[in-house]
Design a protein around this motif. Structure first.
Motif, PDB file in Angstrom:
ATOM      1  N   VAL A   1       2.413   6.776  14.044  1.00 38.17           N
ATOM      2  CA  VAL A   1       1.375   6.193  13.077  1.00 38.17           C
ATOM      3  C   VAL A   1       1.495   6.941  11.603  1.00 38.17           C
ATOM      4  O   VAL A   1       1.559   8.223  11.626  1.00 38.17           O
ATOM      5  N   VAL A   2       1.916   6.118  10.791  1.00 39.51           N
ATOM      6  CA  VAL A   2       2.335   6.655   9.301  1.00 39.51           C
ATOM      7  C   VAL A   2       0.993   6.068   8.451  1.00 39.51           C
ATOM      8  O   VAL A   2       0.852   4.786   8.618  1.00 39.51           O
ATOM      9  N   THR A   3       0.245   6.826   7.713  1.00 42.36           N
ATOM     10  CA  THR A   3      -0.870   6.504   6.731  1.00 42.36           C
ATOM     11  C   THR A   3      -0.599   6.922   5.531  1.00 42.36           C
ATOM     12  O   THR A   3      -0.426   8.174   5.263  1.00 42.36           O
ATOM     13  N   GLN A   4      -1.399   6.263   4.671  1.00 37.69           N
ATOM     14  CA  GLN A   4      -1.536   6.798   3.267  1.00 37.69           C
ATOM     15  C   GLN A   4      -2.720   5.970   2.646  1.00 37.69           C
ATOM     16  O   GLN A   4      -2.560   4.860   2.450  1.00 37.69           O
ATOM     17  N   GLY A   5      -3.717   6.612   2.395  1.00 43.15           N
ATOM     18  CA  GLY A   5      -4.941   5.874   1.910  1.00 43.15           C
ATOM     19  C   GLY A   5      -5.296   5.160   2.921  1.00 43.15           C
ATOM     20  O   GLY A   5      -5.530   5.489   4.210  1.00 43.15           O
ATOM     21  N   ASP A   6      -5.590   3.761   2.685  1.00 48.94           N
ATOM     22  CA  ASP A   6      -6.158   2.713   3.434  1.00 48.94           C
ATOM     23  C   ASP A   6      -5.049   1.894   4.092  1.00 48.94           C
ATOM     24  O   ASP A   6      -5.302   0.661   4.725  1.00 48.94           O
TER      25      ASP A   6
ATOM     26  N   GLY B   1       0.957  -1.132  -0.062  1.00 47.01           N
ATOM     27  CA  GLY B   1      -0.010  -0.049   0.037  1.00 47.01           C
ATOM     28  C   GLY B   1       0.728   1.501  -0.080  1.00 47.01           C
ATOM     29  O   GLY B   1       0.405   2.339  -0.766  1.00 47.01           O
ATOM     30  N   PHE B   2       1.811   1.172   0.923  1.00 42.66           N
ATOM     31  CA  PHE B   2       2.625   2.574   0.854  1.00 42.66           C
ATOM     32  C   PHE B   2       3.272   2.889  -0.321  1.00 42.66           C
ATOM     33  O   PHE B   2       4.040   1.938  -0.896  1.00 42.66           O
ATOM     34  N   GLY B   3       3.404   4.020  -0.930  1.00 43.81           N
ATOM     35  CA  GLY B   3       4.040   4.485  -1.999  1.00 43.81           C
ATOM     36  C   GLY B   3       3.172   4.293  -3.290  1.00 43.81           C
ATOM     37  O   GLY B   3       3.518   4.641  -4.235  1.00 43.81           O
ATOM     38  N   SER B   4       2.295   3.250  -3.303  1.00 40.94           N
ATOM     39  CA  SER B   4       1.720   2.915  -4.563  1.00 40.94           C
ATOM     40  C   SER B   4       0.482   4.048  -4.785  1.00 40.94           C
ATOM     41  O   SER B   4      -0.379   3.811  -6.009  1.00 40.94           O
ATOM     42  N   LYS B   5       0.227   4.810  -3.886  1.00 37.58           N
ATOM     43  CA  LYS B   5      -1.018   5.663  -3.900  1.00 37.58           C
ATOM     44  C   LYS B   5      -0.472   7.254  -4.265  1.00 37.58           C
ATOM     45  O   LYS B   5      -0.702   7.899  -3.384  1.00 37.58           O
ATOM     46  N   ASP B   6       0.215   7.362  -5.341  1.00 37.07           N
ATOM     47  CA  ASP B   6       0.903   8.595  -5.386  1.00 37.07           C
ATOM     48  C   ASP B   6       0.087   9.909  -5.189  1.00 37.07           C
ATOM     49  O   ASP B   6       0.605  10.817  -4.534  1.00 37.07           O
ATOM     50  N   GLY B   7      -1.275  10.056  -5.511  1.00 36.13           N
ATOM     51  CA  GLY B   7      -2.006  11.133  -5.214  1.00 36.13           C
ATOM     52  C   GLY B   7      -2.534  11.274  -3.787  1.00 36.13           C
ATOM     53  O   GLY B   7      -2.984  12.422  -3.477  1.00 36.13           O
ATOM     54  N   GLU B   8      -2.555  10.173  -2.922  1.00 36.56           N
ATOM     55  CA  GLU B   8      -2.853  10.507  -1.636  1.00 36.56           C
ATOM     56  C   GLU B   8      -1.825  11.006  -0.746  1.00 36.56           C
ATOM     57  O   GLU B   8      -0.684  10.681  -0.751  1.00 36.56           O
TER      58      GLU B   8
END
Length: 188
Positions: A63-68, A31-38
């Protein structure tokens, strides 16, 4: 290099570290890094930047989050190498060499989770290693338990092993798998 540029760079590379694709359970790291726009969000009780040792440390309920996708740990230390100088284009000449998470590590994405006592991300070799008394990977009702998970972040290949003594591993040195029948067909 300014404080905020270091923090932004550390966060971006942390999230890019988990670009694994491949085996089912290694997808928890994809998940991390694959959602460039988030946006990437990091929360911690404290941040310590040490220029002399080229490190930045997030401490206290990190806590590190990007998208889901999220990573939770008690302590995240980022090691960087290179020059802190900036050129005319404000290009930062530093890069992250290694990340170390300790004090319990929990990574989740949708219905997939991975948890252990500590994890390290070698950015040069593109390898993530999670260790602990129990390293538990789950996807829906399916669970795999060992005490050392190694994931090649480039290929997505994952290897889970267990220690040889019953003292160090609750499973007595054996990897344990529990698969719910029909769970893959049901979308889990």
């Amino acid at each position: 290099m300014t404080f905020f540029k270091r923090v932004t760079m550390a966060c971006a590379l942390l999230l890019a570290a988990g670009s694994a694709q491949g085996q089912t359970f290694s997808d928890a790291f994809a998940g991390f890094g694959s959602k460039d726009g988030e946006p990437i969000e990091i929360e911690a009780s404290e941040l310590q930047v040490e220029d002399n040792s080229s490190t930045a440390t997030f401490v206290g309920d990190v806590v590190v989050t990007q998208g889901d996708t999220s990573l939770k740990t008690e302590r995240l230390k980022v090691y960087y190498i290179g020059s802190g100088s900036q050129g005319e284009e404000s290009a930062v000449q530093q890069r992250i060499s290694r990340l170390e998470a300790a004090g319990g590590v929990y990574i989740s994405a949708k219905d997939q989770t991975a948890k252990g006592d500590s994890a390290s991300f070698d950015m040069t070799r593109e390898v993530m290693v999670m260790t602990g008394r129990e390293v538990v990977l789950s996807q829906g009702p399916n669970v795999v338990v060992g005490n050392r998970l190694t994931v090649n972040l480039k290929t997505g290949q994952a290897n889970l092993t267990a220690g040889g003594s019953a003292v160090s591993s609750p499973g007595g040195g054996r990897v344990k798998v529990r698969i719910q029948p029909n769970s893959v067909q049901n979308g889990n």
